[in-house]
Design a protein around this motif. Structure first.
Motif, PDB file in Angstrom:
ATOM      1  N   THR A  87      29.622  61.886  60.208  1.00 42.58           N
ATOM      2  CA  THR A  87      29.014  62.921  59.267  1.00 42.58           C
ATOM      3  C   THR A  87      28.283  63.255  57.811  1.00 42.58           C
ATOM      4  O   THR A  87      28.101  61.828  57.631  1.00 42.58           O
ATOM      5  N   PHE A  88      27.327  63.812  58.159  1.00 44.48           N
ATOM      6  CA  PHE A  88      26.344  63.480  56.600  1.00 44.48           C
ATOM      7  C   PHE A  88      25.962  64.739  55.857  1.00 44.48           C
ATOM      8  O   PHE A  88      25.846  65.496  56.343  1.00 44.48           O
ATOM      9  N   GLU A  89      25.472  64.360  54.670  1.00 48.73           N
ATOM     10  CA  GLU A  89      25.447  65.720  53.781  1.00 48.73           C
ATOM     11  C   GLU A  89      24.119  65.419  52.965  1.00 48.73           C
ATOM     12  O   GLU A  89      24.286  63.951  52.482  1.00 48.73           O
ATOM     13  N   PRO A 138      15.973  64.886  48.029  1.00 48.14           N
ATOM     14  CA  PRO A 138      16.401  63.789  47.629  1.00 48.14           C
ATOM     15  C   PRO A 138      16.687  62.668  48.738  1.00 48.14           C
ATOM     16  O   PRO A 138      16.781  62.781  50.065  1.00 48.14           O
ATOM     17  N   ASP A 139      16.728  61.392  47.516  1.00 48.75           N
ATOM     18  CA  ASP A 139      16.823  60.237  48.335  1.00 48.75           C
ATOM     19  C   ASP A 139      18.443  59.730  48.923  1.00 48.75           C
ATOM     20  O   ASP A 139      18.184  59.606  50.002  1.00 48.75           O
ATOM     21  N   ASP A 140      19.563  60.380  48.917  1.00 45.50           N
ATOM     22  CA  ASP A 140      20.408  60.411  48.378  1.00 45.50           C
ATOM     23  C   ASP A 140      21.397  60.596  49.565  1.00 45.50           C
ATOM     24  O   ASP A 140      21.044  62.077  50.230  1.00 45.50           O
ATOM     25  N   ILE A 141      21.902  59.929  50.061  1.00 50.29           N
ATOM     26  CA  ILE A 141      22.523  60.864  52.283  1.00 50.29           C
ATOM     27  C   ILE A 141      24.183  60.366  51.677  1.00 50.29           C
ATOM     28  O   ILE A 141      24.444  59.842  51.609  1.00 50.29           O
ATOM     29  N   ARG A 142      24.811  61.247  51.205  1.00 49.26           N
ATOM     30  CA  ARG A 142      26.808  61.289  51.753  1.00 49.26           C
ATOM     31  C   ARG A 142      26.825  61.494  52.265  1.00 49.26           C
ATOM     32  O   ARG A 142      26.409  61.805  53.938  1.00 49.26           O
ATOM     33  N   LEU A 143      27.236  60.143  53.598  1.00 50.02           N
ATOM     34  CA  LEU A 143      27.703  59.861  54.693  1.00 50.02           C
ATOM     35  C   LEU A 143      29.519  58.881  55.028  1.00 50.02           C
ATOM     36  O   LEU A 143      29.887  59.197  53.752  1.00 50.02           O
ATOM     37  N   LEU A 144      29.897  60.364  55.505  1.00 51.28           N
ATOM     38  CA  LEU A 144      31.982  60.270  56.012  1.00 51.28           C
ATOM     39  C   LEU A 144      32.182  60.182  56.938  1.00 51.28           C
ATOM     40  O   LEU A 144      31.747  60.597  57.759  1.00 51.28           O
ATOM     41  N   GLY A 180      41.008  56.558  59.080  1.00 56.69           N
ATOM     42  CA  GLY A 180      40.968  56.752  57.806  1.00 56.69           C
ATOM     43  C   GLY A 180      39.905  57.875  57.678  1.00 56.69           C
ATOM     44  O   GLY A 180      39.358  57.798  58.546  1.00 56.69           O
ATOM     45  N   ASP A 181      39.567  57.984  56.279  1.00 57.21           N
ATOM     46  CA  ASP A 181      38.867  58.447  55.573  1.00 57.21           C
ATOM     47  C   ASP A 181      38.020  57.922  54.850  1.00 57.21           C
ATOM     48  O   ASP A 181      38.650  56.463  54.337  1.00 57.21           O
ATOM     49  N   PHE A 182      36.547  57.585  55.442  1.00 62.97           N
ATOM     50  CA  PHE A 182      35.575  56.645  54.339  1.00 62.97           C
ATOM     51  C   PHE A 182      34.061  57.222  54.200  1.00 62.97           C
ATOM     52  O   PHE A 182      33.935  58.362  55.019  1.00 62.97           O
ATOM     53  N   GLU A 183      33.919  56.751  52.900  1.00 68.18           N
ATOM     54  CA  GLU A 183      32.742  57.257  52.623  1.00 68.18           C
ATOM     55  C   GLU A 183      31.710  56.692  51.994  1.00 68.18           C
ATOM     56  O   GLU A 183      31.904  55.501  50.918  1.00 68.18           O
ATOM     57  N   THR A 184      30.382  57.028  51.456  1.00 68.65           N
ATOM     58  CA  THR A 184      29.715  56.412  50.864  1.00 68.65           C
ATOM     59  C   THR A 184      28.106  57.070  50.981  1.00 68.65           C
ATOM     60  O   THR A 184      27.886  58.272  51.118  1.00 68.65           O
ATOM     61  N   THR A 185      27.363  56.565  49.686  1.00 71.12           N
ATOM     62  CA  THR A 185      26.191  57.833  49.611  1.00 71.12           C
ATOM     63  C   THR A 185      25.253  56.017  49.813  1.00 71.12           C
ATOM     64  O   THR A 185      25.145  55.432  49.369  1.00 71.12           O
ATOM     65  N   ILE A 186      24.003  56.327  50.244  1.00 70.25           N
ATOM     66  CA  ILE A 186      22.918  55.587  50.952  1.00 70.25           C
ATOM     67  C   ILE A 186      21.181  56.254  50.166  1.00 70.25           C
ATOM     68  O   ILE A 186      21.845  57.781  50.541  1.00 70.25           O
ATOM     69  N   GLN A 187      20.678  55.184  50.138  1.00 76.95           N
ATOM     70  CA  GLN A 187      19.176  55.878  49.799  1.00 76.95           C
ATOM     71  C   GLN A 187      18.785  55.767  51.416  1.00 76.95           C
ATOM     72  O   GLN A 187      17.893  54.242  51.299  1.00 76.95           O
ATOM     73  N   ARG A 188      18.235  56.790  51.859  1.00 78.56           N
ATOM     74  CA  ARG A 188      17.429  56.857  53.076  1.00 78.56           C
ATOM     75  C   ARG A 188      16.293  55.918  52.977  1.00 78.56           C
ATOM     76  O   ARG A 188      16.055  55.414  54.093  1.00 78.56           O
ATOM     77  N   SER A 189      15.379  56.100  52.064  1.00 74.87           N
ATOM     78  CA  SER A 189      14.368  55.024  51.888  1.00 74.87           C
ATOM     79  C   SER A 189      14.389  53.815  52.030  1.00 74.87           C
ATOM     80  O   SER A 189      13.753  53.285  52.359  1.00 74.87           O
ATOM     81  N   GLN A 190      14.902  53.076  52.063  1.00 72.38           N
ATOM     82  CA  GLN A 190      15.413  51.998  52.143  1.00 72.38           C
ATOM     83  C   GLN A 190      15.596  51.626  53.729  1.00 72.38           C
ATOM     84  O   GLN A 190      15.348  50.645  54.170  1.00 72.38           O
ATOM     85  N   TRP A 191      15.909  52.229  54.600  1.00 70.73           N
ATOM     86  CA  TRP A 191      15.480  52.277  55.971  1.00 70.73           C
ATOM     87  C   TRP A 191      14.356  52.466  56.232  1.00 70.73           C
ATOM     88  O   TRP A 191      14.133  53.209  57.797  1.00 70.73           O
ATOM     89  N   VAL A 227      26.079  47.604  53.175  1.00 72.02           N
ATOM     90  CA  VAL A 227      26.442  49.186  53.445  1.00 72.02           C
ATOM     91  C   VAL A 227      28.839  48.952  52.609  1.00 72.02           C
ATOM     92  O   VAL A 227      29.238  48.765  52.998  1.00 72.02           O
ATOM     93  N   VAL A 228      28.618  49.867  51.263  1.00 72.33           N
ATOM     94  CA  VAL A 228      30.107  49.810  51.002  1.00 72.33           C
ATOM     95  C   VAL A 228      31.152  51.013  51.460  1.00 72.33           C
ATOM     96  O   VAL A 228      30.853  51.714  50.663  1.00 72.33           O
ATOM     97  N   LEU A 229      32.083  51.080  52.095  1.00 72.93           N
ATOM     98  CA  LEU A 229      32.292  52.820  52.611  1.00 72.93           C
ATOM     99  C   LEU A 229      33.887  51.734  52.167  1.00 72.93           C
ATOM    100  O   LEU A 229      34.728  51.556  51.692  1.00 72.93           O
ATOM    101  N   LYS A 230      34.515  52.981  50.939  1.00 74.25           N
ATOM    102  CA  LYS A 230      35.545  53.686  49.936  1.00 74.25           C
ATOM    103  C   LYS A 230      36.605  54.317  51.003  1.00 74.25           C
ATOM    104  O   LYS A 230      36.177  55.190  51.806  1.00 74.25           O
ATOM    105  N   ALA A 231      37.384  53.620  51.456  1.00 75.58           N
ATOM    106  CA  ALA A 231      38.117  54.211  52.083  1.00 75.58           C
ATOM    107  C   ALA A 231      39.238  55.370  51.568  1.00 75.58           C
ATOM    108  O   ALA A 231      39.554  55.190  50.073  1.00 75.58           O
TER     109      ALA A 231
END
Length: 192
Positions: free
Chosen positions: A38-40, A178-184, A157-168, A135-139
């Motif tokens: 999922t993303f936010e 915003p550029d920041d997208i939270r990935l879960l 488990g559950d993993f999450e990170t925040t990426i900047q979509r503009s990199q892609w 990308v680093v996913l925190k567990a």
């Protein structure tokens, strides 16, 4: 007399297990019914847009004793689901995922980090729109258990990170949006 051979036999088994036990990687198949990506993203700083990808597959190779692992997760970008059909269509189009040209996104890692015996993060790369970045996913809540229905071991488990979509290359509506997208990533994988 019977007690001595039992004690010696148990001691010999324990010694053999401790000296001869070798770390061994085990392969797990990602269970799509218990795996959600999922993303936010903030919407004009007012509310949070959320969505998920309904189609995903992959494998995890995990060696608990050696504290190593590998993962490959493939997501079908055309399966994005926000619960709003016109928004889904916009996300799969030219402004975002360009799903006709780039039907999948892939996360790959062979870098599992532990804090003691607890998996703390998984570092790898995310390939999206033909671009690959780290990308680093925190567990959290990582665990393995014996699934009573499948009669097999399941890890996840559950993993999450925040990426900047503009990199892609996803720059639609920047900087208004915003550029920041939270990935879960909630994942469970079944031992093969």
């Amino acid at each position: 007399m019977k007690r001595i051979p039992t004690i010696l036999g148990a001691a010999a088994l324990a010694l053999a297990a401790s000296s001869g036990a070798r770390a061994e990687p085990v392969t797990y198949a990602i269970d799509p019914t218990h795996t959600f990506v999922t993303f936010e993203s903030l919407h004009f700083g007012t509310s949070t847009n959320r969505g998920r990808f309904d189609k995903k597959q992959g494998t995890v190779v995990f060696d608990r004793a050696a504290k190593t692992g590998k993962v490959e997760l493939t997501i079908e970008t055309g399966s994005v689901n926000t619960g709003v059909a016109p928004f889904n269509q916009h996300l799969t189009g030219k402004d975002f995922f360009r799903s006709d040209e780039f039907p999948t996104a892939t996360f790959k890692s062979d870098d599992f980090q532990f804090d003691g015996d607890k998996l703390s993060e998984v570092a790898g790369t995310l390939t999206l729109l033909g671009k690959t970045h780290p990308v680093v996913l925190k567990a959290s809540h990582f665990n393995c258990y014996q699934n009573p229905m499948l009669k097999r071991e399941v890890c996840g488990g559950d993993f999450e990170t925040t990426i900047q979509r503009s990199q892609w290359g996803i720059t639609y509506a920047l900087p208004v949006q915003p550029d920041d997208i939270r990935l879960l990533v909630q994942v469970e994988a079944v031992r093969q």
